[in-house]
Enzyme design. Structure first.
Site, PDB file in Angstrom:
ATOM      1  N   SER A 128      16.115 -27.465 -49.707  1.00 29.28           N
ATOM      2  CA  SER A 128      16.367 -27.526 -48.182  1.00 29.28           C
ATOM      3  C   SER A 128      16.784 -29.174 -47.607  1.00 29.28           C
ATOM      4  CB  SER A 128      15.276 -26.954 -47.377  1.00 29.28           C
ATOM      5  OG  SER A 128      13.978 -27.852 -47.630  1.00 29.28           O
ATOM      6  N   HIS A 131      21.813 -22.970 -49.992  1.00 30.08           N
ATOM      7  CA  HIS A 131      20.314 -22.976 -49.382  1.00 30.08           C
ATOM      8  C   HIS A 131      20.247 -21.784 -48.547  1.00 30.08           C
ATOM      9  CE1 HIS A 131      17.745 -24.801 -45.716  1.00 30.08           C
ATOM     10  NE2 HIS A 131      17.209 -24.251 -46.533  1.00 30.08           N
ATOM     11  N   GLU A 186      23.654 -22.108 -46.507  1.00 31.27           N
ATOM     12  CA  GLU A 186      24.617 -23.459 -46.513  1.00 31.27           C
ATOM     13  C   GLU A 186      24.855 -23.702 -47.870  1.00 31.27           C
ATOM     14  OE1 GLU A 186      22.404 -26.345 -43.049  1.00 31.27           O
ATOM     15  OE2 GLU A 186      21.261 -25.786 -44.905  1.00 31.27           O
ATOM     16  N   ASN A 225      19.039 -28.213 -41.012  1.00 34.16           N
ATOM     17  CA  ASN A 225      17.564 -29.095 -40.952  1.00 34.16           C
ATOM     18  C   ASN A 225      17.777 -30.558 -40.254  1.00 34.16           C
ATOM     19  OD1 ASN A 225      15.983 -27.010 -41.896  1.00 34.16           O
ATOM     20  ND2 ASN A 225      15.661 -27.955 -43.946  1.00 34.16           N
TER      21      ASN A 225
END
Length: 606
Positions: free
Chosen positions: A134, A155, A167, A205
């Site tokens: 991540s 991800h 992702e 994130n």
């Protein structure tokens, strides 16, 4: 930049159901990824380092498919078929026939590199190696292999069988055919694939944790309580969770590590973990999993919040310290009309002022139309409409506000105009009357300072549309009397609003957290890291936000967004708050969003 796409070849085609996919690591995340592939017909080989973690991984799979059966998502036969497609082993050599291997081990660069080096000597030359990291560098991981062009990030979001987003992370050497192969594979799994570059945090994130870290700093500075920060973002932005409650769910240790990784890679001070995060992690206050983080829970891993020494008691509920019978509203626009309706519905007599009789009459017409819609939907009656309109009276003279107990200003967002109005209200309104402004970003103390009663001046930031939005930010200056703050909080409660209390600084709570996040999204687009559609998709699906940042910017208006971002930058002098040049260029070009037909997207073609 990525390398040019490779010519289409047989090896560029995505794996098809029936082919073998490997998953290394069968913790919660890895088991979920294995289940996703098995659900779509792939033969899956799951690898763990020992018999005990292997058994736990199998248990994860059985529990997950069992829950799906209980919820009617799949049948018992389908669950057994899914589990039957998954082979578990402790030997990496069993991955030799896999066309794709997804690594889902602990978030440690050394551990992941060891896995990739071993895989490199096992799988075939056409196999693709993917990491579910991540935040770690996919480029660094690819360099541990002899096939860096065939290494990508995949991800998945937790829980993988439920969350729709993946992702797909490209490095500077990822082969174009491999990237397209993985994107097609993800879409074949029924997921939404967003493609981005290799930067710590990727899309979701990077944008999420900058916002969360800012919320922690706000709490650490005691600018607002944890409850008010969380309520502000839930009711002001429609977020499913407040930032501090979300951090407790994620785990403060996980959040700290992600922020540390992001900061080490990008050196962005806004990603440097707030000091209190490190202190809480060191103290073992990790959130829900330990039973205590920003909030206290009834037991470890419980979602049930219980009272602690920071929980407001029922005795602290605000009370009317000043009598409020007649409410004045200055303005006749959308916000002012909504505020008039809110107070009148709550039983207050309302006197509002406008610059002309036409504008004054327009407010009554607006409220009548609002009620007509509610009556059609069965949410109001003609008697209620008549009762509310009977409490409302308009005037073109400010002098008529002499007897109001509370006056709410809702005129143009211009400090000079507002300051002139407050000078007039100071002379007109009776002693003890509370003077409130609905400004969303201007310094309230500047308005208070032009009066002879700064102790009676306060912010009441309603959100648009005022009749629908539950939140009001109650903003006290250094001069505001405590009984004024308490009275306004009590009034908000009486009119059915959720009030949050904060100090007088740019952006208050909501805008101070929201607009830097939007600005970061613009910078991400400006850097060609990902496109606007993928960024919006990532934030809606990955973070469950009601709108993506570019959708929201076009609704709010890029000119409004730029003005607020400039105010934040001027107030805090934080380099990371400097408005993104792309935002400034769009405003200069007149691309303001939906209101002009063009912003980050062209709305004229829709």
């Amino acid at each position: 930049m990525t390398s040019a796409p490779a010519p289409a070849t047989e090896s560029a085609a995505p794996p098809v159901p029936g082919t073998t996919v490997g998953v290394v690591g069968l913790g919660t995340m890895g088991a979920g990824i294995a289940e996703v592939f098995a659900r779509h017909g792939y033969a899956v080989v799951g690898v763990e380092q020992g018999e005990e973690p292997l058994a736990r991984g199998r248990q994860h799979l059985e529990h997950s498919t069992g829950r799906a059966v209980q919820r009617g998502k799949i049948t018992e036969a389908e669950a057994q078929e899914i589990l039957g497609r998954i082979t578990t082993t402790t030997s990496m050599a069993d991955l030799a026939e896999a066309s794709l291997v997804v690594e889902a081990v602990g978030e440690s660069m050394d551990l992941k590199k060891r896995v990739f080096r071993e895989l490199d000597g096992i799988v075939g030359p056409d196999a693709v190696l993917a990491t579910n990291t991540s935040s770690l560098s996919v480029t660094d991981l690819s360099a541990a292999t002899a096939r860096p062009g065939r290494v990508v990030g995949m991800h998945f979001f937790n829980p993988a069988p439920v969350q729709d987003l993946v992702e797909v992370v490209r490095t500077v050497v990822t082969e174009g055919a491999v990237l397209e192969r993985v994107r097609a594979l993800v879409e074949g799994l029924g997921k939404s694939a967003v493609v981005c570059g290799d930067k710590a945090g990727f899309i979701a994130n990077t944008l999420l944790f900058g916002y969360l870290n800012h919320a922690v700093s706000m709490y650490e500075a005691r600018y607002a309580s944890r409850e008010d920060i969380d309520a502000a973002m839930r009711y002001g932005c429609g977020y499913p969770m407040g930032p501090l409650a979300l951090l407790d769910l994620i785990g403060l240790d996980t959040a700290y590590e992600i922020l540390e990784t992001m900061y080490r890679q990008g050196r962005d001070r806004l990603h440097a973990p707030a000091p209190i995060l490190k202190q809480m992690v060191t103290a073992g206050l990790l959130g829900r999993k330990t039973g205590r983080g920003f909030y206290t829970y009834e037991a470890p891993d419980s979602p049930v919040v219980v009272a602690d020494d920071r929980t407001p008691s029922a005795d602290q509920r605000p009370a009317l310290r000043r009598e409020i019978r007649l409410v004045g509203v200055v303005g006749t626009g959308t916000m002012a009309s909504g505020i008039v309706e809110v107070f009148a519905k709550a039983g207050y007599d309302v006197l509002y002022t406008g610059r002309s009789q036409d504008k004054v009459d327009g407010v009554v017409a607006t409220i009548a139309r609002s009620f007509d819609k509610q009556i059609q939907r069965g949410r109001a009656t003609e008697d209620q409409k008549a009762e509310v309109l009977g409490r409302v009276r308009g005037t073109t003279s400010l002098e008529d506000l002499a007897d109001v107990d509370l006056v709410v200003e809702a005129i143009a967002e211009d400090l000079a105009i507002k300051s002139t109005l407050f000078r007039n209200l100071d002379e007109i309104c009776k002693p003890g009357a509370i003077l409130a402004t609905t400004t969303s970003s201007l310094p309230i103390i500047s308005m208070a300072a032009v009066t002879e009663r700064p102790q009676d001046v306060i912010g009441m930031h309603f959100f648009n549309p005022a009749t629908v939005m539950k939140l009001v930010e109650v903003v006290s200056t250094v001069s505001t009397d405590e009984e004024v703050t308490e009275t306004v909080l009590a009034v908000c409660d009486r009119v059915g609003k959720t009030a949050v209390s904060c100090g007088d600084r740019a952006g208050f709570i909501v805008n101070a957290l929201l607009f830097p996040y939007l600005n970061d999204a613009v910078k991400m687009l400006e850097a060609h890291y990902a496109d606007a559609d993928d960024i919006d998709t990532a934030m809606k699906l990955g973070c469950a936000l009601p709108m993506g940042p570019f959708e929201l910017l076009d609704v709010v208006g890029n000119d409004v967004s730029l003005a607020i971002q400039r105010e934040l930058y001027l107030e805090f002098r934080e380099p990371g708050f400097a408005p993104a040049p792309l935002l400034e260029h769009l405003v200069t070009a007149g691309y303001l969003g939906r209101k002009t037909g063009r912003g980050f997207r062209d709305h004229r073609r829709r």
